[in-house]
Design an enzyme around this catalytic site. Structure first.
Site, mmCIF file in Angstrom:
data_model
loop_
_atom_site.group_PDB
_atom_site.id
_atom_site.type_symbol
_atom_site.label_atom_id
_atom_site.label_comp_id
_atom_site.label_asym_id
_atom_site.label_seq_id
_atom_site.Cartn_x
_atom_site.Cartn_y
_atom_site.Cartn_z
ATOM 1 N N TYR A 143 1.598 -2.859 17.120
ATOM 2 C CA TYR A 143 2.328 -1.614 16.916
ATOM 3 C C TYR A 143 1.315 -0.507 16.660
ATOM 4 C CZ TYR A 143 5.557 1.768 14.764
ATOM 5 O OH TYR A 143 6.285 2.893 14.459
ATOM 6 N N ASP A 238 -7.243 0.100 16.664
ATOM 7 C CA ASP A 238 -6.261 0.745 15.797
ATOM 8 C C ASP A 238 -6.420 0.153 14.387
ATOM 9 O OD1 ASP A 238 -2.592 0.968 15.778
ATOM 10 O OD2 ASP A 238 -4.131 1.492 14.292
ATOM 11 N N LYS A 266 -2.805 5.684 6.512
ATOM 12 C CA LYS A 266 -2.513 4.955 5.274
ATOM 13 C C LYS A 266 -3.557 5.202 4.170
ATOM 14 C CE LYS A 266 -0.083 1.506 8.072
ATOM 15 N NZ LYS A 266 1.330 1.527 7.683
HETATM 16 P P1 KE4 Z 1 2.487 5.819 11.129
HETATM 17 O O1 KE4 Z 1 2.838 6.737 12.260
HETATM 18 O O2 KE4 Z 1 3.686 5.027 10.638
HETATM 19 O O3 KE4 Z 1 1.723 6.507 9.991
HETATM 20 O O4 KE4 Z 1 1.423 4.746 11.705
HETATM 21 C C1 KE4 Z 1 1.777 3.975 12.829
HETATM 22 C C2 KE4 Z 1 0.937 2.719 12.839
HETATM 23 C C3 KE4 Z 1 -0.114 2.635 13.727
HETATM 24 N N1 KE4 Z 1 -0.908 1.543 13.767
HETATM 25 C C4 KE4 Z 1 -0.702 0.503 12.923
HETATM 26 C C5 KE4 Z 1 -1.601 -0.689 13.008
HETATM 27 C C6 KE4 Z 1 0.362 0.541 11.983
HETATM 28 O O5 KE4 Z 1 0.554 -0.518 11.150
HETATM 29 C C7 KE4 Z 1 1.197 1.657 11.937
HETATM 30 C C8 KE4 Z 1 2.376 1.755 10.978
HETATM 31 N N2 KE4 Z 1 2.661 0.580 10.225
HETATM 32 C C9 KE4 Z 1 4.052 0.375 9.910
HETATM 33 C C10 KE4 Z 1 4.183 -0.873 9.022
HETATM 34 N N3 KE4 Z 1 3.651 -2.052 9.607
HETATM 35 C C11 KE4 Z 1 4.674 1.571 9.271
HETATM 36 C C12 KE4 Z 1 5.959 1.337 8.527
HETATM 37 C C13 KE4 Z 1 7.033 2.227 9.044
HETATM 38 O O6 KE4 Z 1 7.104 2.452 10.288
HETATM 39 O O7 KE4 Z 1 7.832 2.687 8.195
#
Ligand code: KE4
Length: 433
Positions: A143, A238, A266
């Site tokens: 993701y 990533d 994060k």
């Molecule tokens: P954000 O756009 O949610 O800040 O980041 C996206 C993203 C990109 N790459 C990795 C490896 C990530 O884990 C994420 C976001 N992680 C999820 C939880 N596994 C966010 C939780 C959510 O969508 O509320």
């Protein structure tokens, strides 16, 4: 009698799609009402009904030093009195960029954005602008945020909801996203051969966290590095989740494999909205206004997020012992979880990398999406709710990673193991009934 979380959830659904601002919070795969929280300190979090939990979500990664760290809070308070945003450059943005480069030396230039999604989508645009090629290779179950180009066999909330490929993404977009199997170099080689000279980038989570925690098998990352060099594709790690978590230099340092571009999020925001992408200066030279590839953001490098992130990152940079502590506590937890799962005779596979841990309820060895997807979701659902009853807040999905923080004490971990023992007793009863 409805709990306050239940009342709040009812109200939220009148104004917010599904009652949440991110599907990952919706409890869709575990059922029940999402818990609404009011406050947290360290690794303890308190819900709207005053119930306290040991927190293994940590805002999905940012809270590596616990919630409401005094230094982070003070930094945000002090900064906020000088306004919350200028929309103009500030010194703290330079300090942040310099610190990122100090901790991750191959990030020669870095651009701040407001989310991990923005970081990943910008990195892909830069790779396309730099190479002049259009296709990207991603991995099933990884993701990279909710940008159209990634919502093809995606992980995290998309996978949890059972819609890894989202409606609304056009054929025109989807055709440029090729999907390989995680930990399978052969699947990558086949795509590169079939799409000769068309692949701009390979993007991956160097340690997967969004189909549960899955480490790279021996040679996987090294093999991708070689394939990118051979096919003149940009290698994008990533590290939104793994960055500054798996070591001071993230997964790159841990595995000694160095990408061309890296994305962050994060932890570098200390819990405030943030993301970043950076890497080789010749690649980043295409980024506007230095180069022609446009990327922008009203709140990019926002002073509050920068002060929060810089403070947290500085503490991690100055205290390498924190990573030793995280490693020891995470192994302590994983070892005792395996023991209690074995005692109850429940099929399981636990993956752990640094302070990222996941339990898969399966007898398979979990190395990719297909084996992760064999996890028994009904057992996870039972286990999740039993743990919640015992005051342990786990990610509400079998396809997420648990996160430990420096503020998790051995006493909390022992309480977690005790809770797991009780929870598994109930799970086994229900499984055998
Ligand atoms: P954000 O756009 O949610 O800040 O980041 C996206 C993203 C990109 N790459 C990795 C490896 C990530 O884990 C994420 C976001 N992680 C999820 C939880 N596994 C966010 C939780 C959510 O969508 O509320």
């Amino acid at each position: 009698m409805l709990s306050k979380s239940q009342k709040l959830f009812e109200r939220a659904q009148s104004f917010i799609p599904g009652g949440v601002n991110s599907p990952a919070r919706a409890f869709k795969s575990v059922g029940g009402t999402p818990v609404f929280f009011e406050k947290a300190k360290g690794s303890l979090i308190t819900d709207a009904d005053g119930n306290e939990y040991i927190d293994f979500v940590g805002s999905w990664g940012p809270m590596i030093m616990g919630h409401a760290h005094p230094a982070v809070i003070k930094a945000v308070q002090d900064a906020s009195f000088n306004s919350t945003s200028f929309g103009a450059p500030t010194e703290v943005e330079i300090n942040m960029a310099e610190l990122v480069q100090t901790m991750v030396p191959n990030v020669e230039k870095v651009r701040m954005v407001n989310s991990g999604t923005e970081a990943c989508m910008s990195a892909v645009r830069v790779a396309r602008g730099y190479t002049g090629k259009e296709k990207i290779i991603k991995f099933e179950g990884n993701y990279h945020g909710h940008a159209d180009t990634f919502l093809i066999k995606a992980g995290s909330g998309a996978l949890t909801l059972g819609s890894p490929s989202s409606p609304g993404v056009t054929e025109g977009t989807a055709k440029d996203t090729l999907v390989a199997d995680y930990n399978n170099l052969n699947s990558v080689e086949k795509l590169l051969e079939k799409n000769k000279d068309e692949v701009a980038a390979i993007i991956l989570e160097p340690v997967a966290g969004n189909m549960g925690c899955i480490p790279p098998v021996e040679g996987f990352l090294e093999g991708l590095r070689e394939l990118c060099d051979k096919h003149e594709a940009v290698l994008i790690f990533d590290e939104v989740m793994t960055g500054f978590r798996l070591s001071r230099g993230g997964a790159q340092e841990r595995y000694d494999v160095w990408a061309d571009l890296v994305t962050f999020g994060k932890i570098i925001g200390g819990g405030l909205p943030v993301g970043a992408f950076g890497g080789r200066k010749d690649v980043m030279a295409v980024v506007a206004p230095e180069g022609p590839v446009y990327q922008a953001g009203t709140l990019s490098g926002n002073p509050l997020a920068m002060h929060a992130g810089f403070t947290q990152l500085s503490l991690l940079e100055r205290h390498p012992e924190y990573y030793v502590d995280l490693e020891e506590k995470s192994e302590y937890l994983a070892k005792r979880l395996r023991a209690v799962l074995n005692q109850h005779g429940v099929d399981h596979h636990i993956n752990r990398v640094g302070s990222m841990v996941s339990i898969f309820f399966t007898d398979a060895v979990v190395t990719d999406f297909n084996t992760a997807n064999q996890t028994d979701q009904s057992i996870f659902r039972l286990f999740f709710h039993e743990m919640l009853k015992h005051g342990i807040y786990l990610p509400p999905s079998p396809f997420e990673s648990w996160f430990l923080a420096t503020t998790h004490t051995h006493e909390m971990l022992d309480k977690t193991i005790l809770a797991a023992d009780e929870a598994l007793g109930v799970v086994k009863l229900k499984m055998d009934s």
